[in-house]
Design a protein around this motif. Sequence first.
Motif, PDB file in Angstrom:
ATOM      1  N   ASP A   1       0.839  -1.196   0.000  1.00  0.00           N
ATOM      2  CA  ASP A   1       0.000   0.000   0.000  1.00  0.00           C
ATOM      3  C   ASP A   1       0.882   1.258   0.000  1.00  0.00           C
ATOM      4  O   ASP A   1       2.111   1.175   0.094  1.00  0.00           O
ATOM      5  CB  ASP A   1      -0.958   0.000   1.189  1.00  0.00           C
ATOM      6  N   ALA A   2       0.243   2.417  -0.086  1.00  0.00           N
ATOM      7  CA  ALA A   2       0.964   3.691  -0.165  1.00  0.00           C
ATOM      8  C   ALA A   2       1.794   3.964   1.091  1.00  0.00           C
ATOM      9  O   ALA A   2       2.897   4.509   1.003  1.00  0.00           O
ATOM     10  CB  ALA A   2      -0.013   4.836  -0.416  1.00  0.00           C
ATOM     11  N   ASN A   3       1.287   3.568   2.247  1.00  0.00           N
ATOM     12  CA  ASN A   3       2.019   3.774   3.492  1.00  0.00           C
ATOM     13  C   ASN A   3       3.335   3.001   3.490  1.00  0.00           C
ATOM     14  O   ASN A   3       4.387   3.528   3.871  1.00  0.00           O
ATOM     15  CB  ASN A   3       1.142   3.366   4.687  1.00  0.00           C
ATOM     16  N   GLU A   4       3.296   1.752   3.053  1.00  0.00           N
ATOM     17  CA  GLU A   4       4.520   0.949   3.007  1.00  0.00           C
ATOM     18  C   GLU A   4       5.490   1.485   1.944  1.00  0.00           C
ATOM     19  O   GLU A   4       6.704   1.432   2.135  1.00  0.00           O
ATOM     20  CB  GLU A   4       4.180  -0.515   2.762  1.00  0.00           C
ATOM     21  N   ILE A   5       4.973   2.013   0.842  1.00  0.00           N
ATOM     22  CA  ILE A   5       5.845   2.613  -0.164  1.00  0.00           C
ATOM     23  C   ILE A   5       6.519   3.848   0.413  1.00  0.00           C
ATOM     24  O   ILE A   5       7.718   4.067   0.194  1.00  0.00           O
ATOM     25  CB  ILE A   5       5.070   2.937  -1.460  1.00  0.00           C
ATOM     26  N   ALA A   6       5.798   4.652   1.173  1.00  0.00           N
ATOM     27  CA  ALA A   6       6.405   5.819   1.822  1.00  0.00           C
ATOM     28  C   ALA A   6       7.529   5.393   2.753  1.00  0.00           C
ATOM     29  O   ALA A   6       8.599   6.024   2.780  1.00  0.00           O
ATOM     30  CB  ALA A   6       5.344   6.611   2.584  1.00  0.00           C
ATOM     31  N   HIS A   7       7.330   4.300   3.499  1.00  0.00           N
ATOM     32  CA  HIS A   7       8.388   3.781   4.377  1.00  0.00           C
ATOM     33  C   HIS A   7       9.593   3.299   3.559  1.00  0.00           C
ATOM     34  O   HIS A   7      10.743   3.536   3.942  1.00  0.00           O
ATOM     35  CB  HIS A   7       7.864   2.639   5.248  1.00  0.00           C
ATOM     36  N   ALA A   8       9.320   2.635   2.436  1.00  0.00           N
ATOM     37  CA  ALA A   8      10.407   2.152   1.571  1.00  0.00           C
ATOM     38  C   ALA A   8      11.196   3.323   0.995  1.00  0.00           C
ATOM     39  O   ALA A   8      12.426   3.282   0.928  1.00  0.00           O
ATOM     40  CB  ALA A   8       9.842   1.282   0.452  1.00  0.00           C
ATOM     41  N   ASN A   9      10.487   4.377   0.579  1.00  0.00           N
ATOM     42  CA  ASN A   9      11.153   5.576   0.065  1.00  0.00           C
ATOM     43  C   ASN A   9      12.048   6.186   1.141  1.00  0.00           C
ATOM     44  O   ASN A   9      13.212   6.509   0.893  1.00  0.00           O
ATOM     45  CB  ASN A   9      10.131   6.619  -0.396  1.00  0.00           C
ATOM     46  N   ALA A  10      11.509   6.346   2.352  1.00  0.00           N
ATOM     47  CA  ALA A  10      12.268   6.956   3.446  1.00  0.00           C
ATOM     48  C   ALA A  10      13.471   6.111   3.843  1.00  0.00           C
ATOM     49  O   ALA A  10      14.518   6.653   4.223  1.00  0.00           O
ATOM     50  CB  ALA A  10      11.356   7.172   4.657  1.00  0.00           C
ATOM     51  N   ALA A  11      13.335   4.791   3.737  1.00  0.00           N
ATOM     52  CA  ALA A  11      14.423   3.887   4.126  1.00  0.00           C
ATOM     53  C   ALA A  11      15.510   3.791   3.061  1.00  0.00           C
ATOM     54  O   ALA A  11      16.593   3.269   3.326  1.00  0.00           O
ATOM     55  CB  ALA A  11      13.860   2.495   4.416  1.00  0.00           C
ATOM     56  N   GLY A  12      15.223   4.256   1.849  1.00  0.00           N
ATOM     57  CA  GLY A  12      16.216   4.171   0.773  1.00  0.00           C
ATOM     58  C   GLY A  12      16.357   2.780   0.187  1.00  0.00           C
ATOM     59  O   GLY A  12      17.445   2.384  -0.243  1.00  0.00           O
ATOM     60  N   ALA A  13      15.247   2.024   0.146  1.00  0.00           N
ATOM     61  CA  ALA A  13      15.279   0.691  -0.452  1.00  0.00           C
ATOM     62  C   ALA A  13      15.731   0.777  -1.907  1.00  0.00           C
ATOM     63  O   ALA A  13      15.505   1.788  -2.579  1.00  0.00           O
ATOM     64  CB  ALA A  13      13.897   0.047  -0.363  1.00  0.00           C
TER      65      ALA A  13
ATOM     66  N   ALA B   1       6.590   5.226  -5.878  1.00  0.00           N
ATOM     67  CA  ALA B   1       7.885   4.665  -5.489  1.00  0.00           C
ATOM     68  C   ALA B   1       9.043   5.479  -6.054  1.00  0.00           C
ATOM     69  O   ALA B   1       9.024   5.871  -7.222  1.00  0.00           O
ATOM     70  CB  ALA B   1       7.989   3.217  -5.952  1.00  0.00           C
ATOM     71  N   GLU B   2      10.031   5.707  -5.230  1.00  0.00           N
ATOM     72  CA  GLU B   2      11.242   6.428  -5.636  1.00  0.00           C
ATOM     73  C   GLU B   2      12.368   5.460  -5.982  1.00  0.00           C
ATOM     74  O   GLU B   2      13.533   5.842  -5.981  1.00  0.00           O
ATOM     75  CB  GLU B   2      11.671   7.369  -4.506  1.00  0.00           C
ATOM     76  N   MET B   3      12.001   4.240  -6.267  1.00  0.00           N
ATOM     77  CA  MET B   3      12.960   3.200  -6.634  1.00  0.00           C
ATOM     78  C   MET B   3      12.298   2.286  -7.660  1.00  0.00           C
ATOM     79  O   MET B   3      11.089   2.378  -7.861  1.00  0.00           O
ATOM     80  CB  MET B   3      13.382   2.403  -5.389  1.00  0.00           C
TER      81      MET B   3
END
Length: 191
Positions: free
Chosen positions: A112-124, A156-158
Amino acid sequence: MAGVRYSDSMGTRQSLPNLWLLSDARNDELLPRALRALPPGSAFVFRHYHLDPRSRRARYDELLPLVRDGGHLLILSGSDDQARAWGADGSYGPPEAVGDAPELLRIVTVHDANEIAHANAAGADAAMISPVFATRTHPDIPPLGPEKFHALAALAEMPVIALGGMTFERAKELGWSRWAAIDGLALKQHS
């Protein structure tokens, strides 16, 4: 979206593969054939959650030569420390598990969008968005479908890897070249 570039074991810069095979209890016996059939330079995510730790490591060690012979990336579902210790090319897990391991590819699974935001912030380094289509892995979870998948992928930023009910035909239908599967790659021979 441009792919993440990584250095392979020879130090050569490479783009992320388009095809990703994930292991599971139901495709375990088919994995040797599936790994040989994958196009060179694909990726394999070793999960094998159904095994106890000792058996899991033994199965990993059995499959390792096939993965390396095929020139595939080997991603371990586990911590960065475990991936490093086992000699994997990267780790796989939820966004909150992304560590600071620049020598490893950090692949996250998001829904979901929340998990994508976490992935973006974590630099996955890449995100597997699932389930795109109905899947045997999670039969009770409604699939995203193409429209919702594309909307999430745009956040997603990745690089994004489509997961869930994926096959060659569905990848074409989705208009997405980078995808992962359990059954969709393990149960079918590919040239």
